[in-house]
Enzyme design. Structure first.
Site, PDB file in Angstrom:
ATOM      1  N   CYS A 381       1.230  -1.399   0.109  1.00  0.00           N
ATOM      2  CA  CYS A 381      -0.205  -0.569   0.455  1.00  0.00           C
ATOM      3  C   CYS A 381       1.082   1.150  -0.018  1.00  0.00           C
ATOM      4  O   CYS A 381       1.250   1.332  -0.939  1.00  0.00           O
ATOM      5  CB  CYS A 381      -0.821   0.231   0.768  1.00  0.00           C
ATOM      6  SG  CYS A 381      -2.128   1.249   0.670  1.00  0.00           S
ATOM      7  N   HIS A 515      -3.786  -5.096   1.072  1.00  0.00           N
ATOM      8  CA  HIS A 515      -3.074  -5.028   1.608  1.00  0.00           C
ATOM      9  C   HIS A 515      -2.755  -6.746   2.094  1.00  0.00           C
ATOM     10  O   HIS A 515      -4.210  -7.445   2.090  1.00  0.00           O
ATOM     11  CB  HIS A 515      -3.644  -5.128   3.516  1.00  0.00           C
ATOM     12  CG  HIS A 515      -3.092  -4.075   3.338  1.00  0.00           C
ATOM     13  ND1 HIS A 515      -2.098  -3.207   4.161  1.00  0.00           N
ATOM     14  CD2 HIS A 515      -4.033  -2.327   3.112  1.00  0.00           C
ATOM     15  CE1 HIS A 515      -2.457  -1.031   4.099  1.00  0.00           C
ATOM     16  NE2 HIS A 515      -3.481  -1.249   3.263  1.00  0.00           N
ATOM     17  N   GLU A 517      -1.341  -9.013   4.058  1.00  0.00           N
ATOM     18  CA  GLU A 517      -1.143  -9.901   5.415  1.00  0.00           C
ATOM     19  C   GLU A 517      -2.516 -10.170   5.604  1.00  0.00           C
ATOM     20  O   GLU A 517      -2.708 -10.784   6.181  1.00  0.00           O
ATOM     21  CB  GLU A 517      -0.843  -8.580   6.201  1.00  0.00           C
ATOM     22  CG  GLU A 517      -0.960  -7.509   6.579  1.00  0.00           C
ATOM     23  CD  GLU A 517      -1.047  -6.154   5.861  1.00  0.00           C
ATOM     24  OE1 GLU A 517      -1.139  -6.711   4.155  1.00  0.00           O
ATOM     25  OE2 GLU A 517      -0.697  -5.462   5.283  1.00  0.00           O
TER      26      GLU A 517
HETATM   27  N1  GLN Z   1      -2.230   6.913   3.038  1.00  0.00           N
HETATM   28  C1  GLN Z   1      -2.357   6.328   1.699  1.00  0.00           C
HETATM   29  C2  GLN Z   1      -3.244   5.957   0.785  1.00  0.00           C
HETATM   30  O1  GLN Z   1      -3.787   6.327   1.616  1.00  0.00           O
HETATM   31  C3  GLN Z   1      -1.708   4.252   1.633  1.00  0.00           C
HETATM   32  C4  GLN Z   1      -2.871   3.936   3.150  1.00  0.00           C
HETATM   33  C5  GLN Z   1      -2.282   2.871   2.977  1.00  0.00           C
HETATM   34  O2  GLN Z   1      -1.362   1.946   3.435  1.00  0.00           O
HETATM   35  N2  GLN Z   1      -3.043   1.553   4.253  1.00  0.00           N
HETATM   36  O3  GLN Z   1      -3.781   6.244  -0.029  1.00  0.00           O
END
Ligand code: GLN
Length: 543
Positions: A381, A515, A517
Protein backbone atom coordinates in the site's frame (compact mmCIF):
# COMPACT_ATOMS: atom_id res chain seq x y z
CA UNK A 1 -28.97 -27.51 14.44
CA UNK A 2 -29.70 -24.58 16.70
CA UNK A 3 -26.97 -22.07 17.15
CA UNK A 4 -25.38 -21.84 20.59
CA UNK A 5 -23.80 -18.69 21.95
CA UNK A 6 -20.62 -18.48 24.00
CA UNK A 7 -19.94 -15.09 25.56
CA UNK A 8 -16.38 -14.30 26.57
CA UNK A 9 -15.75 -11.47 29.02
CA UNK A 10 -12.49 -10.33 30.57
CA UNK A 11 -11.59 -9.17 34.05
CA UNK A 12 -8.82 -7.85 36.31
CA UNK A 13 -6.72 -6.22 33.57
CA UNK A 14 -6.92 -5.60 29.83
CA UNK A 15 -4.64 -7.27 27.27
CA UNK A 16 -5.23 -10.75 28.68
CA UNK A 17 -5.63 -12.18 25.21
CA UNK A 18 -9.42 -12.57 25.09
CA UNK A 19 -9.21 -12.34 21.32
CA UNK A 20 -6.79 -15.22 21.12
CA UNK A 21 -8.80 -17.21 23.64
CA UNK A 22 -11.94 -16.74 21.54
CA UNK A 23 -10.07 -17.61 18.34
CA UNK A 24 -8.48 -20.70 19.88
CA UNK A 25 -11.80 -21.95 21.25
CA UNK A 26 -13.27 -21.40 17.79
CA UNK A 27 -10.48 -23.46 16.26
CA UNK A 28 -11.02 -26.31 18.74
CA UNK A 29 -14.76 -26.49 18.19
CA UNK A 30 -14.17 -26.34 14.48
CA UNK A 31 -11.62 -29.17 14.69
CA UNK A 32 -14.47 -31.21 16.19
CA UNK A 33 -16.51 -30.60 13.09
CA UNK A 34 -18.71 -27.76 14.30
CA UNK A 35 -19.48 -24.65 12.28
CA UNK A 36 -18.17 -21.66 14.14
CA UNK A 37 -18.19 -17.89 13.81
CA UNK A 38 -16.46 -15.48 16.18
CA UNK A 39 -17.77 -11.96 16.84
CA UNK A 40 -16.66 -8.99 18.88
CA UNK A 41 -18.52 -6.22 20.70
CA UNK A 42 -16.31 -3.18 21.30
CA UNK A 43 -17.39 -0.72 24.01
CA UNK A 44 -15.78 2.48 22.71
CA UNK A 45 -17.67 5.34 21.08
CA UNK A 46 -15.90 5.44 17.73
CA UNK A 47 -18.22 4.12 15.03
CA UNK A 48 -15.40 1.80 13.98
CA UNK A 49 -11.62 1.73 14.59
CA UNK A 50 -10.97 3.17 11.12
CA UNK A 51 -10.32 6.70 12.34
CA UNK A 52 -8.13 5.66 15.27
CA UNK A 53 -4.35 5.87 15.18
CA UNK A 54 -2.66 2.47 15.07
CA UNK A 55 -0.70 3.61 18.11
CA UNK A 56 -3.98 4.06 19.95
CA UNK A 57 -5.71 0.92 18.86
CA UNK A 58 -3.35 -1.33 16.89
CA UNK A 59 -4.02 -2.52 13.39
CA UNK A 60 -7.33 -1.95 11.68
CA UNK A 61 -8.43 -5.27 10.22
CA UNK A 62 -10.36 -4.98 6.95
CA UNK A 63 -12.91 -7.60 5.92
CA UNK A 64 -13.76 -8.69 2.38
CA UNK A 65 -17.02 -6.77 2.59
CA UNK A 66 -15.17 -3.56 3.46
CA UNK A 67 -15.64 -3.19 7.22
CA UNK A 68 -12.83 -1.63 9.25
CA UNK A 69 -12.70 -3.78 12.35
CA UNK A 70 -10.80 -4.67 15.47
CA UNK A 71 -7.54 -6.58 15.08
CA UNK A 72 -8.98 -9.51 17.02
CA UNK A 73 -10.99 -10.35 13.92
CA UNK A 74 -7.63 -11.11 12.31
CA UNK A 75 -6.96 -13.72 15.00
CA UNK A 76 -10.41 -15.20 14.45
CA UNK A 77 -9.78 -15.53 10.72
CA UNK A 78 -6.29 -16.93 11.11
CA UNK A 79 -7.38 -19.52 13.66
CA UNK A 80 -10.68 -20.60 12.13
CA UNK A 81 -10.18 -19.85 8.45
CA UNK A 82 -13.67 -18.29 8.43
CA UNK A 83 -13.61 -14.91 6.66
CA UNK A 84 -15.03 -12.22 8.94
CA UNK A 85 -17.73 -9.85 7.73
CA UNK A 86 -19.20 -6.55 8.84
CA UNK A 87 -21.70 -8.47 10.97
CA UNK A 88 -18.89 -9.69 13.19
CA UNK A 89 -17.79 -6.49 14.92
CA UNK A 90 -19.79 -3.64 16.39
CA UNK A 91 -18.95 -0.72 18.68
CA UNK A 92 -21.04 1.25 21.15
CA UNK A 93 -20.66 4.15 18.73
CA UNK A 94 -22.27 2.20 15.90
CA UNK A 95 -25.10 0.95 18.13
CA UNK A 96 -25.88 4.45 19.41
CA UNK A 97 -25.62 5.95 15.96
CA UNK A 98 -28.17 3.42 14.65
CA UNK A 99 -30.49 3.97 17.62
CA UNK A 100 -30.27 7.75 17.28
CA UNK A 101 -30.84 7.50 13.52
CA UNK A 102 -34.05 5.60 14.21
CA UNK A 103 -35.07 8.12 16.83
CA UNK A 104 -34.67 10.97 14.30
CA UNK A 105 -36.70 9.05 11.75
CA UNK A 106 -39.48 8.71 14.30
CA UNK A 107 -39.26 4.92 14.40
CA UNK A 108 -39.87 4.86 18.15
CA UNK A 109 -43.33 6.37 17.65
CA UNK A 110 -43.06 8.99 20.35
CA UNK A 111 -41.55 6.71 22.99
CA UNK A 112 -38.73 7.66 25.34
CA UNK A 113 -35.52 6.18 23.97
CA UNK A 114 -33.47 4.50 26.69
CA UNK A 115 -30.37 2.35 27.16
CA UNK A 116 -32.65 -0.43 28.35
CA UNK A 117 -34.41 -1.60 26.22
CA UNK A 118 -33.50 0.29 23.05
CA UNK A 119 -29.71 0.14 23.16
CA UNK A 120 -29.65 -3.36 24.63
CA UNK A 121 -32.17 -4.55 22.03
CA UNK A 122 -29.96 -3.20 19.25
CA UNK A 123 -26.99 -5.08 20.74
CA UNK A 124 -28.97 -8.31 21.06
CA UNK A 125 -30.17 -7.99 17.50
CA UNK A 126 -26.59 -7.60 16.33
CA UNK A 127 -25.39 -10.69 18.20
CA UNK A 128 -28.03 -12.97 16.70
CA UNK A 129 -28.14 -11.42 13.20
CA UNK A 130 -26.77 -12.79 9.96
CA UNK A 131 -26.42 -16.41 11.06
CA UNK A 132 -25.67 -19.15 8.54
CA UNK A 133 -26.39 -22.40 10.33
CA UNK A 134 -23.46 -21.97 12.68
CA UNK A 135 -23.34 -24.41 15.56
CA UNK A 136 -21.56 -21.87 17.73
CA UNK A 137 -21.27 -18.11 17.82
CA UNK A 138 -18.40 -17.11 20.07
CA UNK A 139 -18.93 -13.51 21.10
CA UNK A 140 -16.09 -11.62 22.72
CA UNK A 141 -16.93 -8.53 24.75
CA UNK A 142 -14.13 -5.97 24.55
CA UNK A 143 -12.88 -4.10 27.59
CA UNK A 144 -12.78 -5.23 31.19
CA UNK A 145 -15.70 -6.04 33.46
CA UNK A 146 -16.28 -3.04 35.71
CA UNK A 147 -15.77 -0.47 32.95
CA UNK A 148 -18.69 1.94 32.72
CA UNK A 149 -18.75 1.67 28.95
CA UNK A 150 -19.23 -2.07 28.74
CA UNK A 151 -22.36 -2.09 30.95
CA UNK A 152 -24.93 -2.04 28.12
CA UNK A 153 -23.15 -4.95 26.44
CA UNK A 154 -23.12 -6.96 29.67
CA UNK A 155 -26.78 -6.22 30.23
CA UNK A 156 -27.58 -7.31 26.66
CA UNK A 157 -25.75 -10.62 26.97
CA UNK A 158 -27.29 -11.21 30.39
CA UNK A 159 -30.73 -10.86 28.81
CA UNK A 160 -29.72 -13.11 25.92
CA UNK A 161 -28.47 -15.70 28.37
CA UNK A 162 -31.87 -15.67 30.05
CA UNK A 163 -33.80 -15.84 26.83
CA UNK A 164 -31.71 -18.62 25.30
CA UNK A 165 -31.30 -20.66 28.48
CA UNK A 166 -28.14 -22.46 29.53
CA UNK A 167 -28.59 -25.14 26.87
CA UNK A 168 -27.91 -22.48 24.26
CA UNK A 169 -25.80 -19.91 26.07
CA UNK A 170 -22.60 -20.06 28.06
CA UNK A 171 -20.55 -17.40 29.84
CA UNK A 172 -16.78 -17.67 30.03
CA UNK A 173 -14.77 -15.19 32.05
CA UNK A 174 -11.06 -14.69 31.43
CA UNK A 175 -9.04 -13.38 34.36
CA UNK A 176 -5.51 -13.01 35.63
CA UNK A 177 -3.95 -15.02 38.42
CA UNK A 178 -0.80 -13.10 39.33
CA UNK A 179 2.25 -14.49 41.07
CA UNK A 180 3.48 -12.30 43.91
CA UNK A 181 7.17 -12.91 44.28
CA UNK A 182 7.33 -11.30 47.73
CA UNK A 183 4.74 -13.76 48.98
CA UNK A 184 5.96 -16.60 46.78
CA UNK A 185 2.31 -17.30 45.91
CA UNK A 186 -0.27 -17.21 43.18
CA UNK A 187 -3.10 -14.89 44.09
CA UNK A 188 -6.73 -15.73 43.39
CA UNK A 189 -8.29 -12.64 44.97
CA UNK A 190 -8.34 -10.50 41.78
CA UNK A 191 -10.23 -13.33 40.06
CA UNK A 192 -12.69 -13.58 42.95
CA UNK A 193 -13.33 -9.84 42.78
CA UNK A 194 -13.71 -9.83 39.07
CA UNK A 195 -16.25 -12.66 39.14
CA UNK A 196 -18.10 -10.81 41.91
CA UNK A 197 -18.22 -7.75 39.67
CA UNK A 198 -19.68 -9.85 36.88
CA UNK A 199 -22.22 -11.39 39.22
CA UNK A 200 -23.26 -7.93 40.35
CA UNK A 201 -24.58 -7.30 36.83
CA UNK A 202 -26.41 -10.59 36.87
CA UNK A 203 -23.99 -12.82 34.99
CA UNK A 204 -22.78 -16.00 36.64
CA UNK A 205 -19.86 -17.38 34.63
CA UNK A 206 -20.04 -21.05 33.69
CA UNK A 207 -16.30 -21.22 33.33
CA UNK A 208 -13.33 -19.15 34.46
CA UNK A 209 -10.19 -19.19 32.36
CA UNK A 210 -7.14 -18.03 34.31
CA UNK A 211 -4.17 -16.43 32.61
CA UNK A 212 -1.05 -17.21 34.57
CA UNK A 213 2.69 -17.31 34.01
CA UNK A 214 3.06 -20.69 35.73
CA UNK A 215 0.99 -23.80 36.41
CA UNK A 216 -1.90 -23.24 38.81
CA UNK A 217 -1.96 -25.93 41.55
CA UNK A 218 -5.18 -27.84 42.03
CA UNK A 219 -5.64 -26.32 45.47
CA UNK A 220 -5.77 -22.83 43.95
CA UNK A 221 -8.16 -23.94 41.25
CA UNK A 222 -10.42 -25.47 43.86
CA UNK A 223 -10.29 -22.23 45.79
CA UNK A 224 -11.30 -20.21 42.74
CA UNK A 225 -14.11 -22.69 42.11
CA UNK A 226 -15.32 -22.43 45.69
CA UNK A 227 -15.28 -18.64 45.91
CA UNK A 228 -16.64 -18.10 42.43
CA UNK A 229 -19.36 -20.72 42.67
CA UNK A 230 -18.03 -22.78 39.79
CA UNK A 231 -17.16 -26.47 39.53
CA UNK A 232 -13.35 -26.81 39.97
CA UNK A 233 -13.02 -28.54 36.59
CA UNK A 234 -14.58 -25.45 35.00
CA UNK A 235 -11.61 -23.42 36.25
CA UNK A 236 -9.25 -23.76 33.33
CA UNK A 237 -5.67 -22.47 33.26
CA UNK A 238 -4.35 -20.47 30.33
CA UNK A 239 -0.61 -20.35 30.68
CA UNK A 240 1.84 -18.14 28.79
CA UNK A 241 3.17 -19.73 25.60
CA UNK A 242 6.09 -19.06 23.28
CA UNK A 243 3.94 -19.07 20.13
CA UNK A 244 0.26 -18.24 19.78
CA UNK A 245 -0.31 -21.39 17.72
CA UNK A 246 0.36 -23.42 20.86
CA UNK A 247 -2.73 -21.91 22.52
CA UNK A 248 -5.36 -24.29 21.06
CA UNK A 249 -3.17 -27.30 21.94
CA UNK A 250 -2.75 -26.20 25.56
CA UNK A 251 -6.41 -25.28 25.92
CA UNK A 252 -7.38 -28.68 24.70
CA UNK A 253 -4.94 -30.44 27.02
CA UNK A 254 -6.36 -28.43 29.93
CA UNK A 255 -9.91 -29.44 29.08
CA UNK A 256 -11.22 -26.10 27.76
CA UNK A 257 -13.21 -27.41 24.79
CA UNK A 258 -14.23 -30.50 26.72
CA UNK A 259 -15.85 -28.33 29.40
CA UNK A 260 -17.63 -26.25 26.79
CA UNK A 261 -19.09 -29.34 25.14
CA UNK A 262 -20.10 -30.75 28.51
CA UNK A 263 -21.89 -27.50 29.32
CA UNK A 264 -24.03 -27.92 26.22
CA UNK A 265 -24.50 -31.64 26.79
CA UNK A 266 -22.50 -32.52 23.67
CA UNK A 267 -20.22 -35.51 23.30
CA UNK A 268 -16.49 -35.08 23.85
CA UNK A 269 -15.60 -38.13 21.82
CA UNK A 270 -13.89 -38.92 19.53
CA UNK A 271 -10.68 -37.38 20.78
CA UNK A 272 -9.46 -34.41 18.92
CA UNK A 273 -6.62 -34.61 16.41
CA UNK A 274 -4.52 -31.47 16.65
CA UNK A 275 -1.57 -32.74 14.61
CA UNK A 276 -1.88 -29.92 12.10
CA UNK A 277 -1.41 -27.39 14.93
CA UNK A 278 1.51 -29.37 16.35
CA UNK A 279 3.22 -29.32 12.98
CA UNK A 280 2.91 -25.55 12.77
CA UNK A 281 4.32 -25.17 16.28
CA UNK A 282 7.22 -27.54 15.51
CA UNK A 283 8.10 -25.60 12.42
CA UNK A 284 8.11 -22.38 14.42
CA UNK A 285 10.20 -23.85 17.24
CA UNK A 286 12.68 -25.82 15.15
CA UNK A 287 13.33 -24.02 11.89
CA UNK A 288 16.12 -24.99 9.50
CA UNK A 289 17.52 -21.48 9.35
CA UNK A 290 16.87 -17.81 9.95
CA UNK A 291 16.45 -14.66 7.90
CA UNK A 292 16.40 -11.05 8.94
CA UNK A 293 13.82 -8.75 7.41
CA UNK A 294 13.64 -5.02 8.06
CA UNK A 295 10.17 -3.55 8.43
CA UNK A 296 10.50 0.17 7.82
CA UNK A 297 7.36 1.88 9.09
CA UNK A 298 5.94 4.62 11.20
CA UNK A 299 4.33 2.79 14.11
CA UNK A 300 7.20 0.43 14.82
CA UNK A 301 7.08 0.96 18.58
CA UNK A 302 3.80 -0.89 18.83
CA UNK A 303 3.89 -4.38 17.28
CA UNK A 304 0.07 -4.56 17.44
CA UNK A 305 -0.02 -1.84 14.79
CA UNK A 306 1.26 -4.42 12.29
CA UNK A 307 -0.31 -7.57 13.73
CA UNK A 308 -1.44 -9.25 10.50
CA UNK A 309 1.80 -8.26 8.83
CA UNK A 310 4.03 -9.92 11.41
CA UNK A 311 1.78 -12.97 11.38
CA UNK A 312 1.92 -13.16 7.57
CA UNK A 313 5.72 -12.92 7.65
CA UNK A 314 5.82 -15.70 10.20
CA UNK A 315 3.55 -17.76 7.91
CA UNK A 316 6.07 -17.12 5.11
CA UNK A 317 8.70 -18.50 7.50
CA UNK A 318 6.56 -21.56 8.27
CA UNK A 319 6.17 -22.20 4.52
CA UNK A 320 9.95 -22.09 4.06
CA UNK A 321 10.91 -23.69 7.36
CA UNK A 322 12.88 -20.68 8.55
CA UNK A 323 12.58 -18.30 11.45
CA UNK A 324 11.85 -14.77 10.29
CA UNK A 325 13.51 -12.23 12.58
CA UNK A 326 11.99 -8.81 12.17
CA UNK A 327 14.01 -5.66 12.55
CA UNK A 328 11.45 -2.93 13.21
CA UNK A 329 12.88 0.41 12.08
CA UNK A 330 11.19 3.78 12.29
CA UNK A 331 11.40 5.27 8.81
CA UNK A 332 12.23 8.67 10.27
CA UNK A 333 15.63 7.19 11.16
CA UNK A 334 16.52 7.24 7.48
CA UNK A 335 15.82 10.92 7.06
CA UNK A 336 19.32 11.66 8.33
CA UNK A 337 22.10 11.27 5.75
CA UNK A 338 23.90 7.91 5.52
CA UNK A 339 21.69 6.13 8.08
CA UNK A 340 20.12 3.90 5.45
CA UNK A 341 23.40 1.95 5.26
CA UNK A 342 22.24 0.09 8.36
CA UNK A 343 20.03 -1.90 6.00
CA UNK A 344 23.15 -3.60 4.59
CA UNK A 345 22.89 -6.50 7.01
CA UNK A 346 19.24 -7.41 6.40
CA UNK A 347 18.12 -10.00 3.86
CA UNK A 348 15.00 -8.16 2.71
CA UNK A 349 13.11 -4.93 3.27
CA UNK A 350 9.39 -4.43 3.71
CA UNK A 351 7.65 -1.08 3.81
CA UNK A 352 4.10 -1.57 5.12
CA UNK A 353 0.94 0.50 4.87
CA UNK A 354 0.90 3.94 6.40
CA UNK A 355 -0.58 7.40 6.38
CA UNK A 356 0.83 10.92 6.23
CA UNK A 357 4.06 12.58 5.32
CA UNK A 358 6.04 11.96 8.49
CA UNK A 359 8.74 9.41 7.72
CA UNK A 360 7.77 9.16 4.03
CA UNK A 361 11.17 10.29 2.72
CA UNK A 362 12.81 7.63 4.92
CA UNK A 363 10.59 4.97 3.35
CA UNK A 364 11.62 6.14 -0.12
CA UNK A 365 15.27 5.89 0.94
CA UNK A 366 14.67 2.33 2.09
CA UNK A 367 13.03 1.49 -1.27
CA UNK A 368 15.94 3.07 -3.13
CA UNK A 369 18.44 1.13 -1.05
CA UNK A 370 16.67 -2.14 -1.87
CA UNK A 371 16.50 -1.22 -5.56
CA UNK A 372 20.15 -0.27 -5.84
CA UNK A 373 21.49 -3.12 -3.71
CA UNK A 374 19.32 -5.80 -5.30
CA UNK A 375 17.75 -6.59 -1.93
CA UNK A 376 14.27 -8.11 -1.95
CA UNK A 377 11.72 -5.32 -1.48
CA UNK A 378 8.06 -5.67 -0.64
CA UNK A 379 6.00 -2.48 -0.62
CA UNK A 380 2.50 -2.76 0.76
CA UNK A 381 0.00 0.00 0.00
CA UNK A 382 1.88 3.11 1.19
CA UNK A 383 5.07 1.06 0.73
CA UNK A 384 4.18 0.60 -2.93
CA UNK A 385 3.32 4.26 -3.33
CA UNK A 386 6.67 5.33 -1.87
CA UNK A 387 8.58 2.92 -4.14
CA UNK A 388 6.76 4.35 -7.16
CA UNK A 389 7.58 7.94 -6.19
CA UNK A 390 11.21 6.96 -5.62
CA UNK A 391 11.39 5.29 -9.05
CA UNK A 392 9.71 8.30 -10.66
CA UNK A 393 12.20 10.70 -9.11
CA UNK A 394 15.39 8.72 -9.53
CA UNK A 395 14.77 6.45 -12.53
CA UNK A 396 12.17 8.19 -14.68
CA UNK A 397 13.58 11.71 -14.47
CA UNK A 398 10.66 13.26 -12.57
CA UNK A 399 12.41 14.98 -9.64
CA UNK A 400 9.20 16.66 -8.50
CA UNK A 401 7.18 13.47 -8.27
CA UNK A 402 5.13 13.15 -5.09
CA UNK A 403 1.81 12.16 -3.55
CA UNK A 404 -1.06 14.60 -3.19
CA UNK A 405 -1.51 13.09 0.29
CA UNK A 406 1.32 15.49 1.26
CA UNK A 407 -0.16 18.51 -0.56
CA UNK A 408 -0.16 19.69 -4.18
CA UNK A 409 2.86 18.72 -6.29
CA UNK A 410 4.05 19.11 -9.91
CA UNK A 411 4.04 15.42 -10.74
CA UNK A 412 1.33 13.67 -8.71
CA UNK A 413 2.37 10.09 -9.45
CA UNK A 414 0.23 9.19 -6.44
CA UNK A 415 -3.08 11.04 -6.28
CA UNK A 416 -6.42 11.16 -4.48
CA UNK A 417 -8.93 8.73 -5.90
CA UNK A 418 -12.15 10.54 -6.60
CA UNK A 419 -13.95 7.81 -8.50
CA UNK A 420 -13.72 4.04 -8.83
CA UNK A 421 -15.84 1.04 -9.69
CA UNK A 422 -17.30 -1.20 -7.01
CA UNK A 423 -19.08 -4.05 -8.75
CA UNK A 424 -21.37 -2.29 -11.20
CA UNK A 425 -21.57 0.92 -9.22
CA UNK A 426 -19.34 3.99 -9.25
CA UNK A 427 -18.03 5.19 -5.88
CA UNK A 428 -17.29 8.92 -5.67
CA UNK A 429 -15.27 10.91 -3.14
CA UNK A 430 -14.17 14.52 -2.79
CA UNK A 431 -11.23 15.94 -0.86
CA UNK A 432 -13.45 17.51 1.84
CA UNK A 433 -15.36 14.27 2.61
CA UNK A 434 -15.60 12.70 6.05
CA UNK A 435 -12.58 10.65 7.08
CA UNK A 436 -14.50 7.70 8.54
CA UNK A 437 -15.35 4.72 6.33
CA UNK A 438 -14.73 6.58 3.06
CA UNK A 439 -11.57 4.90 1.80
CA UNK A 440 -11.48 2.27 -0.93
CA UNK A 441 -12.26 -0.59 1.41
CA UNK A 442 -12.55 -4.34 1.17
CA UNK A 443 -11.92 -6.94 -1.52
CA UNK A 444 -11.51 -5.77 -5.10
CA UNK A 445 -10.50 -7.87 -8.11
CA UNK A 446 -7.31 -7.25 -10.06
CA UNK A 447 -5.91 -8.73 -13.26
CA UNK A 448 -2.26 -9.71 -13.31
CA UNK A 449 -0.38 -9.63 -16.57
CA UNK A 450 0.79 -13.07 -17.69
CA UNK A 451 4.50 -13.82 -17.40
CA UNK A 452 5.14 -11.11 -14.81
CA UNK A 453 6.89 -11.96 -11.55
CA UNK A 454 3.73 -11.46 -9.51
CA UNK A 455 1.59 -13.63 -11.80
CA UNK A 456 4.19 -16.34 -11.52
CA UNK A 457 4.07 -16.09 -7.69
CA UNK A 458 0.28 -16.29 -7.50
CA UNK A 459 0.09 -18.93 -10.22
CA UNK A 460 -3.16 -17.29 -11.40
CA UNK A 461 -3.99 -14.07 -13.22
CA UNK A 462 -7.23 -13.00 -11.55
CA UNK A 463 -7.00 -12.17 -7.86
CA UNK A 464 -9.12 -10.45 -5.21
CA UNK A 465 -7.39 -8.73 -2.32
CA UNK A 466 -8.41 -6.37 0.46
CA UNK A 467 -7.87 -2.66 0.18
CA UNK A 468 -7.75 0.29 2.55
CA UNK A 469 -6.50 3.48 1.00
CA UNK A 470 -7.53 6.88 -0.31
CA UNK A 471 -4.72 7.51 -2.77
CA UNK A 472 -3.66 5.55 -5.80
CA UNK A 473 -0.75 5.36 -8.25
CA UNK A 474 -1.67 7.62 -11.16
CA UNK A 475 -2.15 5.55 -14.33
CA UNK A 476 -1.12 8.58 -16.44
CA UNK A 477 2.49 8.01 -15.39
CA UNK A 478 2.53 4.43 -16.62
CA UNK A 479 4.53 5.15 -19.75
CA UNK A 480 7.54 6.96 -18.23
CA UNK A 481 7.66 4.56 -15.28
CA UNK A 482 7.51 1.43 -17.44
CA UNK A 483 10.16 2.84 -19.77
CA UNK A 484 12.32 3.32 -16.67
CA UNK A 485 11.87 -0.34 -15.70
CA UNK A 486 8.96 -0.27 -13.21
CA UNK A 487 6.26 -2.48 -14.69
CA UNK A 488 2.57 -2.04 -13.90
CA UNK A 489 2.04 -5.78 -13.63
CA UNK A 490 -1.51 -5.78 -12.21
CA UNK A 491 -4.45 -3.46 -12.82
CA UNK A 492 -8.07 -3.10 -11.76
CA UNK A 493 -10.35 -4.86 -14.29
CA UNK A 494 -11.17 -1.54 -15.99
CA UNK A 495 -7.44 -0.85 -16.42
CA UNK A 496 -7.65 2.44 -14.50
CA UNK A 497 -6.05 1.62 -11.16
CA UNK A 498 -2.53 0.20 -10.84
CA UNK A 499 -2.76 -2.65 -8.33
CA UNK A 500 0.76 -4.06 -8.49
CA UNK A 501 4.15 -2.90 -9.73
CA UNK A 502 7.50 -4.65 -10.08
CA UNK A 503 11.03 -3.75 -11.07
CA UNK A 504 11.98 -5.67 -14.15
CA UNK A 505 15.74 -5.89 -13.55
CA UNK A 506 15.63 -6.95 -9.93
CA UNK A 507 15.39 -10.37 -8.24
CA UNK A 508 12.38 -9.45 -6.04
CA UNK A 509 10.96 -5.96 -6.02
CA UNK A 510 7.17 -5.87 -5.78
CA UNK A 511 4.66 -3.26 -4.67
CA UNK A 512 0.99 -4.00 -4.10
CA UNK A 513 -1.76 -1.45 -3.52
CA UNK A 514 -3.70 -3.89 -1.34
CA UNK A 515 -3.01 -5.65 1.96
CA UNK A 516 -2.14 -9.29 1.27
CA UNK A 517 -1.23 -9.81 4.94
CA UNK A 518 -4.94 -9.72 5.83
CA UNK A 519 -5.59 -12.98 4.02
CA UNK A 520 -2.56 -14.98 5.13
CA UNK A 521 -3.20 -17.90 7.46
CA UNK A 522 -0.88 -20.35 9.18
CA UNK A 523 -2.30 -23.27 7.22
CA UNK A 524 -2.45 -21.24 4.02
CA UNK A 525 0.48 -18.82 3.95
CA UNK A 526 -0.08 -16.06 1.42
CA UNK A 527 1.97 -16.78 -1.74
CA UNK A 528 3.52 -13.30 -1.75
CA UNK A 529 4.83 -13.76 1.78
CA UNK A 530 6.11 -17.28 1.09
CA UNK A 531 7.89 -16.03 -2.01
CA UNK A 532 9.26 -12.93 -0.28
CA UNK A 533 10.72 -15.00 2.56
CA UNK A 534 12.17 -17.44 -0.01
CA UNK A 535 13.83 -14.44 -1.70
CA UNK A 536 15.23 -13.38 1.69
CA UNK A 537 16.67 -16.90 2.10
CA UNK A 538 18.34 -16.60 -1.34
CA UNK A 539 19.74 -13.26 -0.28
CA UNK A 540 21.06 -14.70 3.01
CA UNK A 541 23.04 -17.26 1.01
CA UNK A 542 24.73 -14.50 -0.96
CA UNK A 543 26.14 -12.65 2.04
N1 GLN B 1 -2.00 6.72 2.93
C1 GLN B 1 -2.13 5.94 1.73
C2 GLN B 1 -3.50 6.07 1.12
O1 GLN B 1 -4.43 6.45 1.77
C3 GLN B 1 -1.80 4.49 1.97
C4 GLN B 1 -2.75 3.80 2.88
C5 GLN B 1 -2.25 2.47 3.35
O2 GLN B 1 -1.06 2.20 3.33
N2 GLN B 1 -3.13 1.62 3.80
O3 GLN B 1 -3.66 5.79 -0.04
Amino acid sequence: MTTRFIFITGGVVSSLGKGLASAALGALLQARGYRVRVRKLDPYLNIDPGTMSPIEHGEVFVTDDGAETDLDLGHYERFTGVAATKSDNVTTGRIYSDVLGKERRGDYLGGTVQVIPHVTDAIKKFVVADLHDEDFIICEIGGTVGDIESLPFLEAIRQLGNELGSSRAMFIHLTLVPYLSAAGELKTKPTQHSVKELQSVGIRPDMVVCRCDRPIPESQRNKIGLFCNIRPDAVVPALDVDTIYQVPIDYHDDGFDGQVLRHFGLSTTPTLDLDAWRQIVNRIREPDGEVKIAVVGKYTDLPDAYKSLSEALSHGGIANNVRVNLDWISSETFEEENTVEQLSDVHAILVPGGFGQRGAEGKMRAARFAREHMLPYFGICFGMQMAVIEAARNLAGLPNAGSTEFGPCDDPVVGLMTEWQKGNATERRASGDNMGGTMRLGAYPASLEARTHIAEIYGINEIAERHRHRYEVNINYREPLETAGLKFSGLSPDGMLPETVELVDHPWFIGVQYHPELKSRPFEPHPLFSSFVAAAIDQSRLV
